[in-house]
Design a protein around this motif. Structure first.
Motif, short mmCIF file in Angstrom:
data_model
loop_
_atom_site.label_atom_id
_atom_site.label_comp_id
_atom_site.label_asym_id
_atom_site.label_seq_id
_atom_site.Cartn_x
_atom_site.Cartn_y
_atom_site.Cartn_z
N VAL A 68 36.36 -43.48 51.18
CA VAL A 68 35.87 -43.55 52.32
C VAL A 68 35.71 -42.24 52.99
O VAL A 68 34.82 -41.95 53.66
CB VAL A 68 36.79 -44.33 53.13
N THR A 69 36.88 -41.38 52.65
CA THR A 69 36.83 -39.98 53.41
C THR A 69 35.61 -39.16 52.88
O THR A 69 34.97 -38.39 53.56
CB THR A 69 38.24 -39.36 52.92
N LEU A 70 35.22 -39.35 51.44
CA LEU A 70 33.94 -38.40 51.01
C LEU A 70 32.80 -38.97 51.54
O LEU A 70 32.08 -38.24 51.85
CB LEU A 70 34.05 -38.56 49.58
N ALA A 71 32.81 -40.26 51.86
CA ALA A 71 31.52 -40.93 52.40
C ALA A 71 31.56 -40.36 54.12
O ALA A 71 30.31 -40.16 54.49
CB ALA A 71 31.43 -42.37 52.37
N ALA A 72 32.61 -40.75 54.64
CA ALA A 72 32.59 -40.00 55.98
C ALA A 72 32.27 -38.60 56.33
O ALA A 72 31.43 -38.21 57.25
CB ALA A 72 33.96 -40.64 56.80
N ALA A 73 32.83 -38.01 55.64
CA ALA A 73 32.48 -36.60 55.39
C ALA A 73 31.12 -36.24 55.22
O ALA A 73 30.37 -35.31 55.87
CB ALA A 73 33.43 -35.70 54.41
N ARG A 74 30.22 -37.05 54.22
CA ARG A 74 29.34 -36.92 54.00
C ARG A 74 28.26 -37.05 55.26
O ARG A 74 27.43 -36.33 55.74
CB ARG A 74 28.55 -37.64 53.00
N GLY A 75 28.55 -37.99 55.73
CA GLY A 75 27.90 -38.78 57.25
C GLY A 75 28.25 -37.79 58.13
O GLY A 75 26.98 -37.28 59.31
N ALA A 76 29.18 -36.96 58.46
CA ALA A 76 29.56 -35.86 59.21
C ALA A 76 28.89 -34.61 59.16
O ALA A 76 29.14 -33.53 60.00
CB ALA A 76 30.94 -35.82 59.61
N ARG A 77 28.42 -34.54 57.92
CA ARG A 77 27.99 -33.33 57.28
C ARG A 77 28.86 -32.22 57.30
O ARG A 77 28.85 -30.99 57.67
CB ARG A 77 26.60 -32.82 57.96
N SER A 78 30.35 -32.66 56.98
CA SER A 78 31.42 -31.65 56.87
C SER A 78 31.72 -31.17 55.49
O SER A 78 32.13 -31.91 54.56
CB SER A 78 32.55 -32.23 57.32
N ALA A 79 31.29 -29.83 55.32
CA ALA A 79 31.56 -29.08 53.99
C ALA A 79 32.95 -29.17 53.85
O ALA A 79 33.60 -29.25 52.56
CB ALA A 79 30.63 -27.76 54.07
N HIS A 80 33.77 -28.50 55.01
CA HIS A 80 35.28 -28.24 54.80
C HIS A 80 35.94 -29.58 54.16
O HIS A 80 36.63 -29.58 53.22
CB HIS A 80 35.93 -28.18 56.28
N CYS A 81 35.60 -30.95 54.77
CA CYS A 81 36.25 -32.14 54.37
C CYS A 81 35.82 -32.75 53.00
O CYS A 81 36.46 -33.15 52.20
CB CYS A 81 36.03 -33.11 55.34
N ARG A 82 34.24 -32.25 52.81
CA ARG A 82 33.74 -32.82 51.37
C ARG A 82 34.61 -31.93 50.19
O ARG A 82 34.97 -32.64 49.28
CB ARG A 82 32.42 -32.54 51.33
N LEU A 83 34.69 -30.72 50.28
CA LEU A 83 35.27 -29.73 49.55
C LEU A 83 36.93 -30.32 49.48
O LEU A 83 37.38 -30.55 48.25
CB LEU A 83 35.11 -28.52 50.00
N ALA A 84 37.52 -30.21 50.63
CA ALA A 84 38.71 -30.58 50.44
C ALA A 84 39.26 -32.17 49.76
O ALA A 84 40.16 -31.95 48.85
CB ALA A 84 39.57 -30.68 51.79
#
Length: 191
Positions: A68-84
């Motif tokens: 869920v977090t990976l998908a939400a970070a993708r939707g938010a376009r958040s490189a920080h969260c996708r990487l972490a």
């Protein structure tokens, strides 16, 4: 090299909750990321965020929470969260699986329920105002209980809280240890 207009608490001056937060990241990553330093200007809020994500993640289970977090970070376009969260997901998936999930979770060998869950989470981040009962109904059709649906929505929404704050402060995206160049590229692809 630190590039941030926000003046943070130097590691040598950190005390209390800030020192504890810095120490946790040093133990996990070997350094204290810029986003940790920035968020520790309000350590009580950061601690509350971590408690909230812990409560949600515990209810969802680690695998579901990470997806869920990976998908939400993708939707938010958040490189920080996708990487972490990509780095953290290496405890659950091998690098090839995770690369596939990062590039296109719909064709990465996940269950239909997991794909539906990730689509829901990505939509929460991309355009929550367009969501209807049909979005929740689709999760129910894949066997999710009402409590699980709420927890999926909470996990996606809380990821947006942190992602948006980090993005709003224009915090530099840092290289994370433990990620190969190809996995790093897959995680930030399309952002």
């Amino acid at each position: 090299m630190e590039h941030m207009i926000i003046q943070t608490i130097p590691e040598s001056e950190a005390t209390g909750l800030v020192a504890e937060s810095y120490a946790a990241d040093r133990a996990d990553l070997g350094y204290v990321p810029l986003h940790t330093k920035a968020m520790n200007l309000n350590p009580e809020a950061l601690q509350a965020f971590e408690q909230l994500t812990g409560a949600i993640g515990g209810a969802l289970g680690t695998r579901r929470y990470r997806l869920v977090t990976l998908a939400a970070a993708r939707g938010a376009r958040s490189a920080h969260c996708r990487l972490a969260h990509g780095r953290a997901s290496l405890a659950l998936f091998d690098e090839d699986q995770l690369t596939g999930i990062a590039l296109d979770y719909r064709s990465a060998g996940l269950s239909d329920a997991e794909v539906a869950m990730m689509e829901f989470a990505e939509k929460v981040s991309r355009d929550a105002s367009s969501m209807t009962d049909d979005d929740s109904r689709r999760l129910r059709e894949h066997g999710f209980s009402d409590t699980e649906i709420v927890n999926i929505a909470l996990a996606a929404a809380v990821r947006n809280y942190y992602s948006r704050a980090v993005q709003a402060l224009a915090i530099e995206v840092e290289e994370l240890p433990g990620l190969s160049a190809s996995l790093h590229a897959a995680l930030v692809s399309g952002l």
